[in-house]
Design a protein around this motif. Structure first.
Motif, PDB file in Angstrom:
ATOM      1  N   SER A 109      35.729  32.633  24.853  1.00  0.00           N
ATOM      2  CA  SER A 109      36.127  33.830  25.603  1.00  0.00           C
ATOM      3  C   SER A 109      37.551  33.698  26.135  1.00  0.00           C
ATOM      4  O   SER A 109      38.302  34.685  26.159  1.00  0.00           O
ATOM      5  CB  SER A 109      35.149  34.090  26.754  1.00  0.00           C
ATOM      6  OG  SER A 109      35.205  33.060  27.723  1.00  0.00           O
ATOM      7  N   PRO A 168      43.875  36.924  20.971  1.00  0.00           N
ATOM      8  CA  PRO A 168      42.774  37.652  20.332  1.00  0.00           C
ATOM      9  C   PRO A 168      42.600  37.349  18.841  1.00  0.00           C
ATOM     10  O   PRO A 168      41.487  37.429  18.322  1.00  0.00           O
ATOM     11  CB  PRO A 168      43.161  39.118  20.550  1.00  0.00           C
ATOM     12  CG  PRO A 168      44.051  39.108  21.748  1.00  0.00           C
ATOM     13  CD  PRO A 168      44.806  37.818  21.675  1.00  0.00           C
ATOM     14  N   GLN A 169      43.673  36.991  18.163  1.00  0.00           N
ATOM     15  CA  GLN A 169      43.600  36.727  16.717  1.00  0.00           C
ATOM     16  C   GLN A 169      43.315  35.265  16.417  1.00  0.00           C
ATOM     17  O   GLN A 169      43.503  34.815  15.279  1.00  0.00           O
ATOM     18  CB  GLN A 169      44.896  37.161  16.038  1.00  0.00           C
ATOM     19  CG  GLN A 169      46.111  36.268  16.296  1.00  0.00           C
ATOM     20  CD  GLN A 169      46.839  36.600  17.586  1.00  0.00           C
ATOM     21  OE1 GLN A 169      46.251  37.074  18.548  1.00  0.00           O
ATOM     22  NE2 GLN A 169      48.142  36.350  17.590  1.00  0.00           N
ATOM     23  N   ALA A 171      39.845  34.241  23.197  1.00  0.00           N
ATOM     24  CA  ALA A 171      39.872  35.657  22.833  1.00  0.00           C
ATOM     25  C   ALA A 171      40.695  36.474  23.819  1.00  0.00           C
ATOM     26  O   ALA A 171      41.351  37.453  23.453  1.00  0.00           O
ATOM     27  CB  ALA A 171      38.454  36.207  22.745  1.00  0.00           C
TER      28      ALA A 171
END
Length: 238
Positions: free
Chosen positions: A210, A217-218, A213
């Motif tokens: 988490s 994010p990628q 992410a």
């Protein structure tokens, strides 16, 4: 102290260390499973832990089986070498001067002393690759340490046979693989972020995922990209 967990077709080697958390690794070339465990943790507890990770272990073993391997470098003229994901043709020259490496748009020029053998050429080039990573890392740390609210005590760049990077949260030390200089720049950035996040969460649990992410994010795409790229013939995985 070492134990072996026998789980039918799967065997896991257990090493006891003065650590707080369990660390699970799947090592090339055959997908050997290794567990680093706190000294007082019961073997039955470790058995349950490994069983709970069987799906992940199998997926890592499949990756190792499928990942392309580079052929051993012979350090011959016009041999392919890479820097930041770009291919260059090797050009070796000899001079009675300090070894040096330079680039043209298409060539990686390696100058060594007369009589230098393949091992010496490899040593010089590896030192150059190590410096390429060292030159880039400070800017990445300056970018990501404030964002994550962490501070690496020290960053080492070295040849690593089984990992792209590692982190020791207790000391704050981070280690990066010299060969990351051969991969696209975004792969190095992903590994730097990955190891910095381990200063917040030592394991690869849901909290780790988490955090990754949230800030990158990628990250899973970058991980797949790195794992698809050919690795050195000595073999490693991440």
């Amino acid at each position: 102290m070492r134990d072996v967990l026998d789980l039918g077709e799967l065997h896991a080697e257990v090493t006891r260390k003065a650590i707080k958390h369990v660390h699970l690794s799947v090592l090339p070339p055959a997908g050997k499973v290794r567990v680093a465990a706190p000294q007082g943790m019961a073997l039955d507890t470790l058995r349950l832990f490994v069983i709970s990770k069987l799906a992940w272990i199998r997926s890592q073993q499949r990756k190792l089986q499928n990942q392309e391997r580079e052929t051993p470098r012979e350090f011959l003229n016009k041999e392919s070498h890479y820097l930041w994901g770009k291919r260059y043709l090797l050009e070796i020259s000899f001079a009675d001067a300090a070894p040096a490496v330079s680039l043209t748009p298409r060539k990686l020029q390696l100058q060594v002393r007369p009589g230098s053998d393949t091992a010496r050429c490899e040593e010089v080039l590896n030192g150059w690759y190590r410096q390429q990573v060292r030159d880039v890392v400070p800017a990445l740390l300056a970018k990501w340490e404030p964002l994550l609210g962490v501070k690496a005590a020290r960053v080492f760049v070295q040849r690593m046979k089984t990992k792209w990077g590692s982190c020791t949260p207790e000391s704050g030390y981070i280690r990066l693989n010299t060969d990351l200089a051969k991969k696209p720049p975004e792969c190095l950035e992903y590994i730097v972020v990955h190891e910095l996040v381990h200063l917040l969460e030592p394991t690869h649990n849901e909290r780790f995922a988490s955090i990754m992410a949230m800030y990158l994010p990628q990250w899973q795409h970058l991980r797949k990209q790195l794992n698809r790229l050919p690795v050195r013939h000595e073999d490693w995985g991440y």
